[in-house]
Design a protein around this motif. Structure first.
Motif, PDB file in Angstrom:
ATOM      1  N   GLU A  86       0.837  -1.195   0.000  1.00 22.36           N
ATOM      2  CA  GLU A  86       0.000   0.000   0.000  1.00 22.36           C
ATOM      3  C   GLU A  86       0.875   1.249   0.000  1.00 22.36           C
ATOM      4  O   GLU A  86       1.810   1.354   0.769  1.00 22.36           O
ATOM      5  CB  GLU A  86      -0.885  -0.019   1.244  1.00 22.36           C
ATOM      6  N   ASP A  87       0.552   2.193  -0.873  1.00 17.42           N
ATOM      7  CA  ASP A  87       1.181   3.513  -0.831  1.00 17.42           C
ATOM      8  C   ASP A  87       0.151   4.437  -0.185  1.00 17.42           C
ATOM      9  O   ASP A  87      -0.777   4.910  -0.831  1.00 17.42           O
ATOM     10  CB  ASP A  87       1.540   3.991  -2.235  1.00 17.42           C
ATOM     11  N   ARG A  88       0.304   4.647   1.125  1.00 14.23           N
ATOM     12  CA  ARG A  88      -0.702   5.405   1.884  1.00 14.23           C
ATOM     13  C   ARG A  88      -0.760   6.871   1.475  1.00 14.23           C
ATOM     14  O   ARG A  88      -1.820   7.488   1.520  1.00 14.23           O
ATOM     15  CB  ARG A  88      -0.417   5.291   3.377  1.00 14.23           C
ATOM     16  N   LYS A  89       0.363   7.414   1.085  1.00 13.83           N
ATOM     17  CA  LYS A  89       0.392   8.833   0.714  1.00 13.83           C
ATOM     18  C   LYS A  89      -0.431   9.083  -0.552  1.00 13.83           C
ATOM     19  O   LYS A  89      -1.229  10.007  -0.606  1.00 13.83           O
ATOM     20  CB  LYS A  89       1.844   9.261   0.489  1.00 13.83           C
ATOM     21  N   GLN A  90      -0.220   8.243  -1.563  1.00 16.54           N
ATOM     22  CA  GLN A  90      -0.940   8.403  -2.829  1.00 16.54           C
ATOM     23  C   GLN A  90      -2.259   7.617  -2.853  1.00 16.54           C
ATOM     24  O   GLN A  90      -3.025   7.730  -3.804  1.00 16.54           O
ATOM     25  CB  GLN A  90      -0.071   7.948  -3.988  1.00 16.54           C
ATOM     26  N   ARG A  91      -2.476   6.789  -1.817  1.00 20.19           N
ATOM     27  CA  ARG A  91      -3.679   5.981  -1.691  1.00 20.19           C
ATOM     28  C   ARG A  91      -3.873   5.058  -2.896  1.00 20.19           C
ATOM     29  O   ARG A  91      -4.946   5.034  -3.522  1.00 20.19           O
ATOM     30  CB  ARG A  91      -4.898   6.847  -1.454  1.00 20.19           C
ATOM     31  N   ILE A  92      -2.803   4.316  -3.231  1.00 23.53           N
ATOM     32  CA  ILE A  92      -2.877   3.354  -4.327  1.00 23.53           C
ATOM     33  C   ILE A  92      -2.264   2.028  -3.883  1.00 23.53           C
ATOM     34  O   ILE A  92      -1.487   1.974  -2.928  1.00 23.53           O
ATOM     35  CB  ILE A  92      -2.154   3.862  -5.595  1.00 23.53           C
ATOM     36  N   LEU A  93      -2.633   0.980  -4.585  1.00 26.70           N
ATOM     37  CA  LEU A  93      -2.076  -0.337  -4.344  1.00 26.70           C
ATOM     38  C   LEU A  93      -0.963  -0.593  -5.349  1.00 26.70           C
ATOM     39  O   LEU A  93      -1.138  -0.369  -6.547  1.00 26.70           O
ATOM     40  CB  LEU A  93      -3.166  -1.412  -4.482  1.00 26.70           C
ATOM     41  N   LEU A  94       0.165  -1.047  -4.838  1.00 27.56           N
ATOM     42  CA  LEU A  94       1.311  -1.359  -5.681  1.00 27.56           C
ATOM     43  C   LEU A  94       1.642  -2.831  -5.564  1.00 27.56           C
ATOM     44  O   LEU A  94       1.245  -3.494  -4.605  1.00 27.56           O
ATOM     45  CB  LEU A  94       2.546  -0.561  -5.229  1.00 27.56           C
ATOM     46  N   TYR A  95       2.382  -3.328  -6.534  1.00 27.93           N
ATOM     47  CA  TYR A  95       3.040  -4.627  -6.415  1.00 27.93           C
ATOM     48  C   TYR A  95       4.525  -4.335  -6.346  1.00 27.93           C
ATOM     49  O   TYR A  95       5.062  -3.625  -7.195  1.00 27.93           O
ATOM     50  CB  TYR A  95       2.717  -5.530  -7.605  1.00 27.93           C
ATOM     51  N   ALA A  96       5.192  -4.857  -5.304  1.00 26.38           N
ATOM     52  CA  ALA A  96       6.598  -4.542  -5.068  1.00 26.38           C
ATOM     53  C   ALA A  96       7.420  -5.814  -4.947  1.00 26.38           C
ATOM     54  O   ALA A  96       6.971  -6.812  -4.379  1.00 26.38           O
ATOM     55  CB  ALA A  96       6.742  -3.700  -3.802  1.00 26.38           C
ATOM     56  N   CYS A  97       8.634  -5.740  -5.428  1.00 24.25           N
ATOM     57  CA  CYS A  97       9.582  -6.845  -5.312  1.00 24.25           C
ATOM     58  C   CYS A  97      10.326  -6.702  -3.989  1.00 24.25           C
ATOM     59  O   CYS A  97      10.748  -5.606  -3.623  1.00 24.25           O
ATOM     60  CB  CYS A  97      10.571  -6.815  -6.476  1.00 24.25           C
ATOM     61  N   ARG A  98      10.492  -7.801  -3.270  1.00 25.20           N
ATOM     62  CA  ARG A  98      11.213  -7.772  -2.002  1.00 25.20           C
ATOM     63  C   ARG A  98      12.713  -7.977  -2.195  1.00 25.20           C
ATOM     64  O   ARG A  98      13.477  -7.901  -1.249  1.00 25.20           O
ATOM     65  CB  ARG A  98      10.668  -8.845  -1.061  1.00 25.20           C
TER      66      ARG A  98
END
Length: 115
Positions: free
Chosen positions: A18-30
């Motif tokens: 979650e990108d709380r600042k932009q209020r969007i859902l992301l897919y991220a690589c760990r």
């Protein structure tokens, strides 16, 4: 039907973030810094129930797993190694979770739980 997304840079699985600042859902690589905006806002969770014997085998293999979180804030009680893998698992007969540690020394494999 669940579909998995994979990192175009290193081929590891992408996890929802979650990108709380932009209020969007992301897919991220760990593994690397790759992130992409989710094209679907539905996130699936697969929960697998294990028997006690299966959990014991998983704990023995945990020290070799590079994707599990590690800590240097504990020492192994058997070999005094300064790094351990930690896992959060449901306790038998308890509503809460217990923090389990597995010694990071591949020749030791000692495991213990947080008191």
């Amino acid at each position: 039907m669940t579909t998995y997304k994979f990192c175009p840079d290193c081929s590891n699985i992408l996890y929802p973030k979650e990108d709380r600042k932009q209020r969007i859902l992301l897919y991220a690589c760990r593994n690397c810094d790759h992130q992409e905006v989710a094209d679907n806002f539905r996130v699936y969770r697969n929960q697998v129930q294990h028997s006690t014997g299966e959990l014991t085998q998983e704990l023995l293999e945990a020290a070799a797993d590079p994707t599990l979180p590690r800590t240097k804030s504990v020492r192994c009680l058997e070999c005094n190694h300064g790094e351990a893998v930690f896992l959060n698992a449901k306790s038998r007969g308890d509503d809460g979770f217990t923090l389990f540690y597995v010694c990071g020394n591949p020749n030791c494999g000692y495991r213990w739980r947080e008191n």
